[in-house]
Design a protein around this motif. Structure first.
Motif, PDB file in Angstrom:
ATOM      1  N   HIS A  83      15.498  11.872  12.247  1.00 49.47           N
ATOM      2  CA  HIS A  83      16.052  10.879  11.335  1.00 49.47           C
ATOM      3  C   HIS A  83      15.562   9.469  11.702  1.00 49.47           C
ATOM      4  N   LYS A  84      15.547   9.187  13.030  1.00 48.02           N
ATOM      5  CA  LYS A  84      15.123   7.867  13.492  1.00 48.02           C
ATOM      6  C   LYS A  84      13.638   7.642  13.225  1.00 48.02           C
ATOM      7  N   ILE A  85      12.834   8.681  13.495  1.00 42.67           N
ATOM      8  CA  ILE A  85      11.396   8.568  13.232  1.00 42.67           C
ATOM      9  C   ILE A  85      11.157   8.301  11.764  1.00 42.67           C
ATOM     10  N   GLY A  86      11.842   9.024  10.896  1.00 38.50           N
ATOM     11  CA  GLY A  86      11.694   8.827   9.459  1.00 38.50           C
ATOM     12  C   GLY A  86      12.045   7.415   9.046  1.00 38.50           C
ATOM     13  N   GLU A  87      13.123   6.873   9.655  1.00 34.74           N
ATOM     14  CA  GLU A  87      13.533   5.508   9.323  1.00 34.74           C
ATOM     15  C   GLU A  87      12.468   4.505   9.769  1.00 34.74           C
ATOM     16  N   ASP A  88      11.910   4.692  10.980  1.00 34.98           N
ATOM     17  CA  ASP A  88      10.907   3.762  11.494  1.00 34.98           C
ATOM     18  C   ASP A  88       9.642   3.785  10.643  1.00 34.98           C
ATOM     19  N   LYS A  89       9.224   4.984  10.260  1.00 33.43           N
ATOM     20  CA  LYS A  89       8.016   5.093   9.429  1.00 33.43           C
ATOM     21  C   LYS A  89       8.248   4.443   8.081  1.00 33.43           C
ATOM     22  N   SER A  90       9.396   4.678   7.496  1.00 38.11           N
ATOM     23  CA  SER A  90       9.724   4.090   6.198  1.00 38.11           C
ATOM     24  C   SER A  90       9.766   2.582   6.287  1.00 38.11           C
ATOM     25  N   LEU A  91      10.348   2.076   7.409  1.00 40.22           N
ATOM     26  CA  LEU A  91      10.445   0.633   7.594  1.00 40.22           C
ATOM     27  C   LEU A  91       9.057   0.020   7.676  1.00 40.22           C
ATOM     28  N   LYS A  92       8.159   0.707   8.425  1.00 42.87           N
ATOM     29  CA  LYS A  92       6.806   0.194   8.589  1.00 42.87           C
ATOM     30  C   LYS A  92       6.084   0.144   7.248  1.00 42.87           C
ATOM     31  N   MET A  93       6.249   1.200   6.432  1.00 43.59           N
ATOM     32  CA  MET A  93       5.611   1.247   5.125  1.00 43.59           C
ATOM     33  C   MET A  93       6.164   0.165   4.212  1.00 43.59           C
ATOM     34  N   ASP A  94       7.485  -0.061   4.292  1.00 45.31           N
ATOM     35  CA  ASP A  94       8.118  -1.066   3.441  1.00 45.31           C
ATOM     36  C   ASP A  94       7.675  -2.464   3.806  1.00 45.31           C
ATOM     37  N   ILE A  95       7.475  -2.718   5.089  1.00 42.43           N
ATOM     38  CA  ILE A  95       7.101  -4.052   5.544  1.00 42.43           C
ATOM     39  C   ILE A  95       5.671  -4.386   5.151  1.00 42.43           C
ATOM     40  N   CYS A  96       4.748  -3.441   5.192  1.00 41.34           N
ATOM     41  CA  CYS A  96       3.337  -3.707   4.910  1.00 41.34           C
ATOM     42  C   CYS A  96       3.143  -4.160   3.473  1.00 41.34           C
ATOM     43  N   THR A  97       2.470  -5.259   3.313  1.00 42.03           N
ATOM     44  CA  THR A  97       2.211  -5.795   1.962  1.00 42.03           C
ATOM     45  C   THR A  97       0.869  -5.331   1.426  1.00 42.03           C
ATOM     46  N   HIS A  98       0.141  -4.511   2.195  1.00 42.03           N
ATOM     47  CA  HIS A  98      -1.175  -4.007   1.800  1.00 42.03           C
ATOM     48  C   HIS A  98      -2.108  -5.153   1.390  1.00 42.03           C
ATOM     49  N   PRO A  99      -2.515  -5.999   2.353  1.00 48.49           N
ATOM     50  CA  PRO A  99      -3.339  -7.166   2.023  1.00 48.49           C
ATOM     51  C   PRO A  99      -4.726  -6.820   1.505  1.00 48.49           C
ATOM     52  N   GLY A 100      -5.187  -5.613   1.789  1.00 48.53           N
ATOM     53  CA  GLY A 100      -6.500  -5.195   1.319  1.00 48.53           C
ATOM     54  C   GLY A 100      -6.715  -3.734   1.591  1.00 48.53           C
ATOM     55  N   SER A 101      -7.870  -3.239   1.150  1.00 53.63           N
ATOM     56  CA  SER A 101      -8.135  -1.812   1.333  1.00 53.63           C
ATOM     57  C   SER A 101      -9.623  -1.562   1.470  1.00 53.63           C
ATOM     58  N   PHE A 102      -9.937  -0.447   2.168  1.00 51.74           N
ATOM     59  CA  PHE A 102     -11.269   0.126   2.163  1.00 51.74           C
ATOM     60  C   PHE A 102     -11.141   1.435   1.414  1.00 51.74           C
ATOM     61  N   GLY A 103     -11.826   1.533   0.290  1.00 44.80           N
ATOM     62  CA  GLY A 103     -11.613   2.707  -0.543  1.00 44.80           C
ATOM     63  C   GLY A 103     -10.180   2.710  -1.038  1.00 44.80           C
ATOM     64  N   ASP A 104      -9.443   3.789  -0.740  1.00 48.09           N
ATOM     65  CA  ASP A 104      -8.043   3.853  -1.178  1.00 48.09           C
ATOM     66  C   ASP A 104      -7.081   3.736   0.000  1.00 48.09           C
ATOM     67  N   MET A 105      -7.564   3.233   1.149  1.00 54.06           N
ATOM     68  CA  MET A 105      -6.717   3.141   2.338  1.00 54.06           C
ATOM     69  C   MET A 105      -6.431   1.690   2.703  1.00 54.06           C
ATOM     70  N   CYS A 106      -5.169   1.401   2.951  1.00 51.58           N
ATOM     71  CA  CYS A 106      -4.766   0.054   3.334  1.00 51.58           C
ATOM     72  C   CYS A 106      -5.402  -0.335   4.659  1.00 51.58           C
ATOM     73  N   ILE A 107      -5.940  -1.542   4.754  1.00 50.54           N
ATOM     74  CA  ILE A 107      -6.599  -1.999   5.978  1.00 50.54           C
ATOM     75  C   ILE A 107      -5.600  -2.271   7.093  1.00 50.54           C
ATOM     76  N   LEU A 108      -4.317  -2.393   6.753  1.00 49.31           N
ATOM     77  CA  LEU A 108      -3.313  -2.741   7.760  1.00 49.31           C
ATOM     78  C   LEU A 108      -2.529  -1.533   8.256  1.00 49.31           C
ATOM     79  N   CYS A 109      -1.938  -0.785   7.337  1.00 47.11           N
ATOM     80  CA  CYS A 109      -1.076   0.322   7.761  1.00 47.11           C
ATOM     81  C   CYS A 109      -1.735   1.691   7.637  1.00 47.11           C
ATOM     82  N   GLY A 110      -2.888   1.749   6.970  1.00 46.70           N
ATOM     83  CA  GLY A 110      -3.595   3.013   6.839  1.00 46.70           C
ATOM     84  C   GLY A 110      -3.056   3.912   5.740  1.00 46.70           C
TER      85      GLY A 110
END
Length: 479
Positions: A83-110
């Motif tokens: 449950h904690k791991i899921g929350e941390d991963k979700s938090l990380k995804m929510d925080i990332c603003t996706h400033p850019g990408s290579f192909g279809d992958m975010c340069i910051l969070c992947g």
């Protein structure tokens, strides 16, 4: 290792962006290294023996502990960990603003991105796309850096602005032979600054650099961060950049081609990492910049090759055909460099208020009001060249062609002559290609000047009336 380690970009914008990527990617690099996974697993096993508290461990270590079937510590169960791991991963995804990408992958969070947004900057790095907010951030950062160094941005067109190119197939045998001899003599001189003519067999082209271009680029680079922007394709753009900047002192990877634009048949500053308020554009084609005309300095076209004149519908001789070239100290690039120096000086030394709030377009407006006034004066001077001449054309325009629309008619009027369609006693010149026409015979009978079309073309080029006897109308072969 940064994804941009091998990128050729070295401008202040790309340096900032590379540093940004380095910081973010290095902080998450452990997630992609199998060697580090093994080291972390060993470290976790040792720590688990001494520390029963899970709150200080990272999400990744939790994953390793669970995959290694480590027993529960204290009152925390596997379900709680998941449950904690899921929350941390979700938090990380929510925080990332996706400033850019290579192909279809975010340069910051992947994270893989389902939708494309922002602007593609393929000339910086293949597959790179930046979000609008990131573009704004990079532009603001770069602007501060440039202002500290008292620099602005300059976007330069290639063809007819800095150089002129033609296909080898468009050269006559005589022209090609002459150009080969010129190329050889320049190469033999061992003076790189004198080499301005290049035969490029691999793209089947001949390129002539505009006189004064090396001095122009050197002095402009001290005041501006420079980009190339051409409607040519990318291989051509890179080759021309190599000829202009062999040591990569001025442009490096800041070479934008039609393949990098966001709108077909148009150029735009959306792919330039510079604040629009600090950008000047030098181009010979106004219609290419419909959204940025206030930034544009319109350049006089450079027509060295015959095909260049034909491309724009001019029937006059090219500089090559006339055996001439622009004069370096008085040519178009030397003139525009003076204007750029004035704009730069006014922007940094004479405008009041906060430096970051200044707009180069306001400066260029007043500077180029002067140049508009100068052009008006030049038009008045030009109209004195053939003042008092009355011209009739004979067998010069195609059948059913509107005479007033022909460039020779317009040329005559710009030089101050009165152009007419019918003969009368006030006519002073008949411009003809055939001595046998009725109008040509009339000119001979009435002792009027009978000249070929090259006369008015030469007058237009030299801005002075030339001896008519040097431009006779020769009989046709049938006669």
């Amino acid at each position: 290792m940064s994804l941009l380690t091998d990128s050729p970009v070295h401008s202040s914008s790309s340096d900032d962006f590379a540093a940004f990527l380095d910081a973010e990617l290095n902080s998450n690099s452990s997630a992609s290294s199998p060697d580090e996974d093994d080291e972390d697993e060993e470290s976790n096993d040792e720590e688990a023996e001494d520390d029963n508290e899970l709150e200080g461990k990272s999400v990744k270590r939790c994953k390793v502990e669970m995959s290694g079937n480590i027993h529960e510590h204290g009152s925390t169960s596997h379900a709680t960990l998941e449950h904690k791991i899921g929350e941390d991963k979700s938090l990380k995804m929510d925080i990332c603003t996706h400033p850019g990408s290579f192909g279809d992958m975010c340069i910051l969070c992947g994270q893989r991105l389902e939708e494309e947004s922002g602007v593609t900057f393929g000339y910086i790095h293949k597959g790179l796309r930046l979000a609008n907010d990131e573009i704004v951030r990079l532009r603001n950062t770069d602007m501060k850096n440039l202002l500290r160094h008292k620099k602005l941005y300059l976007v330069l067109d290639l063809d007819h602005t800095l150089l002129n190119s033609t296909l080898l197939a468009h050269l006559t045998p005589e022209e090609e032979e002459y150009l080969k001899s010129q190329t050889k003599s320049q190469t033999d001189s061992q003076d790189a600054s004198r080499v301005n003519l290049f035969k490029l067999d691999f793209i089947h082209m001949m390129t002539k650099l505009r006189p004064f271009v090396h001095t122009f680029l050197k002095e402009a680079s001290e005041m501006f961060d420079m980009y190339i922007y051409t409607m040519g394709d990318r291989p051509y753009a890179l080759e021309m950049a190599r000829l202009l900047d062999p040591n990569k002192e001025y442009f490096n990877a800041k070479v934008i081609s039609r393949d990098d634009g966001t709108q077909r048949h148009q150029k735009g500053l959306d792919v330039v990492l510079g604040q629009e308020s600090a950008v000047l554009i030098l181009d010979d084609t106004e219609n290419a910049w419909t959204k940025h005309k206030d930034n544009l300095i319109l350049m006089e076209r450079y027509h060295y090759f015959r095909s260049s004149c034909r491309q724009f519908g001019y029937n006059c001789k090219s500089l090559l055909e006339l055996g001439k070239d622009e004069n370096e100290p008085d040519g178009a690039l030397a003139s525009v460099l003076k204007a750029l120096k004035q704009v730069h000086s006014m922007f940094f030394d004479e405008l009041g208020g906060d430096l970051a709030g200044r707009d180069v377009r306001q400066v260029s407006f007043f500077i180029f009001l002067f140049y508009i006034f100068l052009r008006i004066v030049l038009k008045v001077v030009r109209k004195e060249v053939l003042k008092g001449c009355k011209i009739v054309f004979s067998r010069v325009f195609p059948t059913r062609y509107q005479a007033a629309d022909h460039h020779l008619w317009k040329m005559g009027e710009q030089l101050g002559a009165t152009c007419m369609t019918e003969l009368d006693p006030s006519v002073t010149h008949v411009i003809s290609t055939d001595v046998g026409t009725e109008k040509s015979r009339w000119a001979v009978k009435e002792k009027k000047f009978l000249v070929n079309p090259q006369w008015i073309e030469a007058v237009n080029f030299l801005w002075r009336k030339l001896p008519e006897e040097n431009y006779p109308v020769k009989p046709t072969k049938e006669e």
